[in-house]
Design an enzyme around this catalytic site. Structure first.
Site, PDB file in Angstrom:
ATOM      1  N   HIS A  87      -1.670  -5.523   3.548  1.00  9.79           N
ATOM      2  CA  HIS A  87      -1.454  -5.124   4.946  1.00  9.79           C
ATOM      3  C   HIS A  87      -0.707  -3.799   5.043  1.00  9.79           C
ATOM      4  O   HIS A  87      -0.064  -3.351   4.109  1.00  9.79           O
ATOM      5  CB  HIS A  87      -0.778  -6.243   5.745  1.00  9.79           C
ATOM      6  CG  HIS A  87       0.638  -6.558   5.382  1.00  9.79           C
ATOM      7  ND1 HIS A  87       1.473  -7.251   6.224  1.00  9.79           N
ATOM      8  CD2 HIS A  87       1.368  -6.320   4.268  1.00  9.79           C
ATOM      9  CE1 HIS A  87       2.659  -7.396   5.662  1.00  9.79           C
ATOM     10  NE2 HIS A  87       2.624  -6.847   4.482  1.00  9.79           N
ATOM     11  N   GLU A  88      -0.845  -3.194   6.210  1.00  9.49           N
ATOM     12  CA  GLU A  88      -0.322  -1.843   6.479  1.00  9.49           C
ATOM     13  C   GLU A  88      -0.923  -0.788   5.553  1.00  9.49           C
ATOM     14  O   GLU A  88      -0.283   0.202   5.226  1.00  9.49           O
ATOM     15  CB  GLU A  88       1.215  -1.813   6.390  1.00  9.49           C
ATOM     16  CG  GLU A  88       1.914  -2.720   7.368  1.00  9.49           C
ATOM     17  CD  GLU A  88       1.454  -2.529   8.813  1.00  9.49           C
ATOM     18  OE1 GLU A  88       1.045  -1.416   9.170  1.00  9.49           O
ATOM     19  OE2 GLU A  88       1.512  -3.503   9.571  1.00  9.49           O
ATOM     20  N   GLY A  89      -2.157  -0.993   5.147  1.00 14.76           N
ATOM     21  CA  GLY A  89      -2.855  -0.007   4.316  1.00 14.76           C
ATOM     22  C   GLY A  89      -2.861  -0.395   2.858  1.00 14.76           C
ATOM     23  O   GLY A  89      -1.825  -0.433   2.204  1.00 14.76           O
TER      24      GLY A  89
END
Length: 600
Positions: free
Chosen positions: A441-443
């Site tokens: 998550h978040e890239g």
């Protein structure tokens, strides 16, 4: 009492010997603080984390949120914990006294929050997301939006989320389909579906303020057509009271491998055609706004990964000291007492690897928090801009390196416990499962590597990279004053020089339009760049440890020797291995790029 959240001695070393937190009190914004007020905040954070967050960490994992009558339910222990967090003021730790905050440096706020992430990463996510959403509204919202939504968030009555991902688009935000139609009253009607929205529904607050990316009817294609909207769960009346339920429906919950204490939701906006949204800032500028929250979240995710790795390391360390098993290889007497497993060299190898990963990443996370303070409070605009450029460059590393290598630390913690580590009776398997989300998550790593090599290196004519290169060189020059550090300094100098050469070559390819070829092995580049940064941070810690030993306090001698040994491990065992990746990058190896779909 054993320390299970993080080492208070290591935290003091970082804050007061490596990062010079006390120097921040010379700046006007932090002039009311001193080491005593900093330590008081840290002590309160540790106490609340131990009393309210840690005890239900396992229960939150075993009894994950449920979807009941269109709403998400949580175990009852979460709300008292979050309320204690709010009452102690940690939601607004960095806000000004006038706003009811503590006016703490971000460095100290991050250090306080680390205790909660270590104790219970699932429950700590709710205030974490709210802080990011509140900061976003504070930066880009109108005065009316701040009054209607931000103030209740600062007060802890409303919580927040970020709603980006859609079922068909994943990380490709340019392909989102959520629409925003203008209404006669100046608001918008939102229509679309979002998934994997952490904290998208829960019973912890009066209202939930969703920060939603959507496209206006006249939006240009791609990321330049994305706008940002405030979409509350409940509408808010002019007097601040809650109005009717907005047309935001919880469609369901995702059942996750770990991180189960945080609801992961599918949200439907506008199924009944009446989902009210409020445009933040200018049309089509939403992604640039959202990057503020995304970058905050990326640093926070990196620190979350660190603290899960840290918790596993401390647990396996205590276990290794207490668990008797076997005898040393030269022990021939089967009737001799068993030794604790920490006496076995391979267990010490695994513990030392964990220490090198988690304490190196912990230093980088706190260093980035101090950099953020520099972006806000350094004397001149030029100095603040320089700090911003360096932080921008380091953000992909702060997010991705701990997500990969502190997860490896969790794997080693399981290994040290052996069969017990693989059972649910011990916490290390949960730490691993919780941490497995952080590379995603978040890239993902792939996205972070493309961001680093494809964007961050060349921003502002490479200003951030030039700063980093100068800082590493200066650190190596200071280390040269210590003969004992030569064997640690030289591998870093060698790696940094070769990485610089490879970087110039890859950037040259990008300038020539060889984009796919130059970026094909960006994941390898990210790993080497990250190891270089962590190697620099370990050399910095080694210098401080040598200075500490020179002061001659015998009570601290073992701590400093442990620091030097971990630095030695990382710089002589881990750093030299990166030359293999650099060789592949130098050769523009196309093994993966040339692989064809129908060959699999």
């Amino acid at each position: 009492m054993s320390e299970t959240l993080l080492s208070s001695r290591n935290l003091a070393f970082e804050l007061y010997e490596v990062l010079d937190a006390e120097a921040l009190t010379q700046r006007e914004r932090f002039a009311d603080h001193n080491r005593e007020t900093f330590d008081a905040a840290l002590g309160t954070a540790r106490s609340i984390a131990e009393k309210f967050f840690a005890p239900h960490n396992r229960k939150g994992d075993e009894e994950e949120p449920e979807y009941v009558d269109g709403a998400a339910t949580l175990i009852p222990e979460v709300k008292p914990a979050v309320d204690a967090f709010l009452e102690a003021g940690f939601l607004n730790a960095t806000r000004s006294f006038e706003q009811g905050g503590m006016q703490l440096p971000t460095l100290l706020s991050q250090a306080c929050f680390a205790h909660f992430q270590s104790a219970n990463v699932g429950s700590s996510a709710y205030p974490f997301l709210t802080m990011g959403a509140a900061n976003l509204i504070e930066s880009f919202g109108s005065e009316e939006q701040k009054q209607r939504f931000l103030q209740p968030m600062i007060d802890g009555r409303f919580f927040g989320t970020m709603a980006l991902t859609e079922p068909h688009a994943g990380s490709s935000l340019s392909d989102i389909r959520t629409r925003a139609e203008p209404a006669a009253d100046g608001t918008y009607r939102i229509k679309g579906n979002k998934i994997f929205i952490s904290g998208g529904d829960h019973p912890l607050s009066e209202n939930i303020v969703h920060m939603v990316l959507a496209k206006l009817p006249d939006a240009p294609p791609g990321v330049k057509g994305i706008s940002l909207f405030i979409v509350p769960k409940f509408l808010v009346n002019d007097d601040g009271s809650l109005g009717k339920r907005n047309d935001v429906i919880l469609a369901g919950l995702f059942h996750k491998m770990g991180y189960r204490g945080t609801t992961s939701t599918a949200l439907n906006f506008g199924d009944n055609g009446d989902c009210v949204g409020y445009l933040v800032g200018k049309p089509h500028a939403g992604l640039s706004y959202m990057f503020q929250m995304m970058n905050e979240a990326r640093i926070g995710v990196g620190m979350g990964a660190v603290m899960l790795g840290y918790a596993g390391y401390l647990y396996s360390l205590e276990y290794a000291r207490e668990r008797p098993q076997g005898r040393l290889p030269d022990g021939k007497d089967p009737t001799a007492p068993q030794v604790s497993i920490i006496q076995h060299a391979d267990v010490r190898r695994m513990l030392l690897t964990q220490k090198a990963y988690v304490e190196g990443a912990f230093d980088l996370g706190l260093y980035s928090a101090r950099l953020f303070d520099d972006t806000q409070t350094l004397a001149t605009e030029e100095q603040r801009q320089q700090a911003h450029e360096l932080l921008d460059l380091l953000t992909p590393i702060v997010k991705s390196w701990p997500s990969e290598f502190c997860l490896k630390a969790n794997e080693l913690a399981i290994q040290i416990l052996g069969g017990h580590g693989y059972t649910r009776e011990y916490p290390v398997e949960q730490y691993y499962r919780d941490n497995r989300l952080n590379p995603i998550h978040e890239g993902t790593h792939g996205i972070q590597s493309l961001d680093l090599l494809g964007r961050k290196l060349t921003q502002n004519k490479g200003a951030g990279l030039k700063q980093l290169t100068r800082l590493i060189n200066e650190c190596c020059e200071r280390a040269a004053a210590y003969e004992s550090l030569n064997a640690l300094r030289q591998p870093l100098e060698h790696l940094a020089a070769r990485l610089s050469s490879v970087t110039l070559a890859l950037l040259g390819d990008l300038l020539q339009g060889k984009v796919n070829e130059a970026l094909a092995n960006s994941a390898l580049y990210l790993k080497v760049f990250g190891h270089t940064v962590i190697g620099w941070r370990w050399l910095e810690q080694a210098i401080r440890a040598e200075q500490g030993l020179a002061r001659g306090n015998s009570a601290d001698a073992d701590f400093y020797r442990g620091k030097l040994q971990a630095a030695r491990y990382f710089l002589t065992w881990e750093v030299p291995g990166c030359h293999h990746e650099l060789a592949l990058l130098e050769a523009r190896d196309d093994t993966c790029l040339a692989m064809q779909d129908n060959w699999f």
